[in-house]
Motif scaffolding. Sequence first.
Motif, PDB file in Angstrom:
ATOM      1  N   SER A  76     -47.117  57.996  -0.739  1.00 46.93           N
ATOM      2  CA  SER A  76     -47.901  56.788  -0.472  1.00 46.93           C
ATOM      3  C   SER A  76     -47.072  55.710   0.224  1.00 46.93           C
ATOM      4  CB  SER A  76     -48.506  56.247  -1.769  1.00 46.93           C
ATOM      5  OG  SER A  76     -47.483  55.966  -2.714  1.00 46.93           O
ATOM      6  N   GLY A  77     -45.835  55.496  -0.235  1.00 45.88           N
ATOM      7  CA  GLY A  77     -44.978  54.484   0.382  1.00 45.88           C
ATOM      8  C   GLY A  77     -44.618  54.842   1.811  1.00 45.88           C
ATOM      9  N   LEU A  78     -44.361  56.115   2.052  1.00 50.65           N
ATOM     10  CA  LEU A  78     -44.037  56.587   3.394  1.00 50.65           C
ATOM     11  C   LEU A  78     -45.201  56.355   4.340  1.00 50.65           C
ATOM     12  CD1 LEU A  78     -42.397  58.222   5.484  1.00 50.65           C
ATOM     13  CD2 LEU A  78     -43.354  60.295   4.446  1.00 50.65           C
ATOM     14  N   MET A  79     -46.410  56.676   3.887  1.00 46.17           N
ATOM     15  CA  MET A  79     -47.578  56.497   4.745  1.00 46.17           C
ATOM     16  C   MET A  79     -47.837  55.014   5.042  1.00 46.17           C
ATOM     17  SD  MET A  79     -48.527  59.399   5.666  1.00 46.17           S
ATOM     18  CE  MET A  79     -47.373  60.718   5.298  1.00 46.17           C
ATOM     19  N   GLU A  80     -47.544  54.154   4.083  1.00 39.45           N
ATOM     20  CA  GLU A  80     -47.674  52.713   4.322  1.00 39.45           C
ATOM     21  C   GLU A  80     -46.716  52.271   5.418  1.00 39.45           C
ATOM     22  OE1 GLU A  80     -47.153  50.503   0.740  1.00 39.45           O
ATOM     23  OE2 GLU A  80     -48.853  51.452  -0.281  1.00 39.45           O
ATOM     24  N   PHE A  81     -45.496  52.794   5.401  1.00 34.07           N
ATOM     25  CA  PHE A  81     -44.529  52.442   6.441  1.00 34.07           C
ATOM     26  C   PHE A  81     -44.998  52.925   7.809  1.00 34.07           C
ATOM     27  CE2 PHE A  81     -41.007  53.771   9.167  1.00 34.07           C
ATOM     28  CZ  PHE A  81     -40.393  52.539   9.383  1.00 34.07           C
ATOM     29  N   LEU A  82     -45.433  54.188   7.892  1.00 34.53           N
ATOM     30  CA  LEU A  82     -45.882  54.729   9.170  1.00 34.53           C
ATOM     31  C   LEU A  82     -47.081  53.947   9.706  1.00 34.53           C
ATOM     32  CD1 LEU A  82     -45.623  58.580   8.512  1.00 34.53           C
ATOM     33  CD2 LEU A  82     -44.047  57.151   9.832  1.00 34.53           C
ATOM     34  N   SER A  83     -47.966  53.535   8.802  1.00 33.41           N
ATOM     35  CA  SER A  83     -49.131  52.744   9.209  1.00 33.41           C
ATOM     36  C   SER A  83     -48.704  51.384   9.753  1.00 33.41           C
ATOM     37  CB  SER A  83     -50.079  52.552   8.019  1.00 33.41           C
ATOM     38  OG  SER A  83     -51.189  51.762   8.379  1.00 33.41           O
ATOM     39  N   SER A  84     -47.788  50.719   9.055  1.00 32.30           N
ATOM     40  CA  SER A  84     -47.320  49.401   9.490  1.00 32.30           C
ATOM     41  C   SER A  84     -46.572  49.482  10.814  1.00 32.30           C
ATOM     42  CB  SER A  84     -46.419  48.774   8.424  1.00 32.30           C
ATOM     43  OG  SER A  84     -45.204  49.490   8.298  1.00 32.30           O
TER      44      SER A  84
ATOM     45  N   THR B  93     -52.097  57.278  13.229  1.00 31.68           N
ATOM     46  CA  THR B  93     -53.311  57.226  14.044  1.00 31.68           C
ATOM     47  C   THR B  93     -54.331  58.242  13.527  1.00 31.68           C
ATOM     48  OG1 THR B  93     -52.425  58.883  15.557  1.00 31.68           O
ATOM     49  CG2 THR B  93     -51.948  56.569  16.060  1.00 31.68           C
ATOM     50  N   LYS B  94     -55.506  58.218  14.115  1.00 32.61           N
ATOM     51  CA  LYS B  94     -56.557  59.145  13.694  1.00 32.61           C
ATOM     52  C   LYS B  94     -56.124  60.596  13.905  1.00 32.61           C
ATOM     53  CE  LYS B  94     -61.465  60.198  14.323  1.00 32.61           C
ATOM     54  NZ  LYS B  94     -62.705  59.842  15.054  1.00 32.61           N
ATOM     55  N   ALA B  95     -55.499  60.859  15.062  1.00 33.90           N
ATOM     56  CA  ALA B  95     -55.059  62.231  15.355  1.00 33.90           C
ATOM     57  C   ALA B  95     -53.934  62.666  14.420  1.00 33.90           C
ATOM     58  CB  ALA B  95     -54.590  62.316  16.806  1.00 33.90           C
ATOM     59  N   SER B  96     -52.974  61.773  14.169  1.00 32.60           N
ATOM     60  CA  SER B  96     -51.848  62.144  13.301  1.00 32.60           C
ATOM     61  C   SER B  96     -52.293  62.325  11.851  1.00 32.60           C
ATOM     62  CB  SER B  96     -50.744  61.090  13.382  1.00 32.60           C
ATOM     63  OG  SER B  96     -51.158  59.854  12.852  1.00 32.60           O
TER      64      SER B  96
ATOM     65  N   ARG C  60     -35.439  54.124   8.994  1.00 34.37           N
ATOM     66  CA  ARG C  60     -36.482  53.088   9.068  1.00 34.37           C
ATOM     67  C   ARG C  60     -36.109  52.015  10.086  1.00 34.37           C
ATOM     68  NH1 ARG C  60     -40.226  52.298   4.505  1.00 34.37           N
ATOM     69  NH2 ARG C  60     -40.157  54.144   3.176  1.00 34.37           N
ATOM     70  N   GLN C  61     -34.858  51.572  10.037  1.00 33.85           N
ATOM     71  CA  GLN C  61     -34.396  50.547  10.959  1.00 33.85           C
ATOM     72  C   GLN C  61     -34.485  51.014  12.408  1.00 33.85           C
ATOM     73  OE1 GLN C  61     -33.526  47.440  10.357  1.00 33.85           O
ATOM     74  NE2 GLN C  61     -32.848  46.922  12.428  1.00 33.85           N
ATOM     75  N   GLU C  62     -34.035  52.237  12.669  1.00 32.15           N
ATOM     76  CA  GLU C  62     -34.073  52.779  14.025  1.00 32.15           C
ATOM     77  C   GLU C  62     -35.515  52.970  14.507  1.00 32.15           C
ATOM     78  OE1 GLU C  62     -31.440  53.609  16.275  1.00 32.15           O
ATOM     79  OE2 GLU C  62     -30.461  52.259  14.859  1.00 32.15           O
ATOM     80  N   THR C  63     -36.383  53.447  13.610  1.00 32.74           N
ATOM     81  CA  THR C  63     -37.784  53.644  13.982  1.00 32.74           C
ATOM     82  C   THR C  63     -38.414  52.320  14.393  1.00 32.74           C
ATOM     83  OG1 THR C  63     -38.014  55.526  12.472  1.00 32.74           O
ATOM     84  CG2 THR C  63     -40.042  54.446  13.186  1.00 32.74           C
ATOM     85  N   LYS C  64     -38.225  51.288  13.584  1.00 28.71           N
ATOM     86  CA  LYS C  64     -38.803  49.972  13.894  1.00 28.71           C
ATOM     87  C   LYS C  64     -38.239  49.417  15.193  1.00 28.71           C
ATOM     88  CE  LYS C  64     -37.858  48.123   9.851  1.00 28.71           C
ATOM     89  NZ  LYS C  64     -37.794  47.139   8.741  1.00 28.71           N
ATOM     90  N   GLU C  65     -36.933  49.562  15.390  1.00 24.62           N
ATOM     91  CA  GLU C  65     -36.303  49.007  16.587  1.00 24.62           C
ATOM     92  C   GLU C  65     -36.795  49.712  17.850  1.00 24.62           C
ATOM     93  OE1 GLU C  65     -31.985  49.006  18.693  1.00 24.62           O
ATOM     94  OE2 GLU C  65     -32.015  48.592  16.539  1.00 24.62           O
TER      95      GLU C  65
END
Length: 305
Positions: free
Chosen positions: A279-287, A292-295, A211-216
């Motif tokens: 649900s929690g994972l999708m919230e993270f990816l959205s934030s 996206t619409k395609a993903s 999560r940290q690496e993805t955000k960075e």
Amino acid sequence: MTSSITGSETTSSTSDRDDVARRLLDSSETLSYDPAQEVDWETPLDTNYHGTSPEWSTLYGTAYWKEMTPEQQRELTRQEAASVASTGIWFEMILQQMMLRDFYAKDPTDPSFQWALTEIADECRHSIMFARGAAKLRAPAYRPSRGVVELGRVFKALAFGEAAYAAILVAEEVLDVMQRDWMRDERVVPFVRTVNNIHVVEESRHMKFARQETKERLEKAGPLRKQINSLVVAIASYFIVTSMVNKKVYENAGLDVKRAVREAKNNQHHKSLLRSSCSGLMEFLSSAGLLTKASTWFYKRANLI
């Protein structure tokens, strides 16, 4: 003025990253396991137990499940557990190669560099643990299809930055939710519960780092890069999740493969379980801007959303 602000933000981001890596290193020193010692490998397999919580079986809730004997149900969940473990090994090997490539020739005094090697060491132990577990469950070597294996080969060679770490996160989070249920379930064979407990404890650190690496990495990503990588992550996630249970598990459990595959494909209970667990994972990816619409189309196809 702009340069000063940018420099301050970069310094702050680096400091946060180092802090996370140091905490993870400290945690790994105090709470890590040696599967060779912790797991009961010697006691013969007790076939009165399941391999997963029955509710997580791909056939649970179907007409076919109700027709199966308790022995068949238990054998199916044991074969499914072995298939999930085998898929886990496949993806953990992809993960290790991506991390080694990412940290190749970087500063070895950097806490993140040291954590990356620690995580790779964890994954090596996990893969051996999963392999021994699958063998003890009396299962063959389940592998993704040849096409998926080759796609994985391309992905591990080309994925970088947030695409690599977000895909790692998806695979780990989906497996984490399943295993948290299995490790607490007294219907599951004891050694599998121990395996799940070890994996859950140690993977929690891996997920935090991902999560940290993805955000960075996303801090420097423009709109086009986010669009492309959101699609890459979604496609990788689709193939990972849909490869978890090999259709050969039905044959090895003594079932009618065609009927089992058909009923598993239409099993609304299993689909609902996957969606709620993510649900929690999708919230993270959205934030993070990676939903996206395609993903979303691919996540829906994989029943993750």
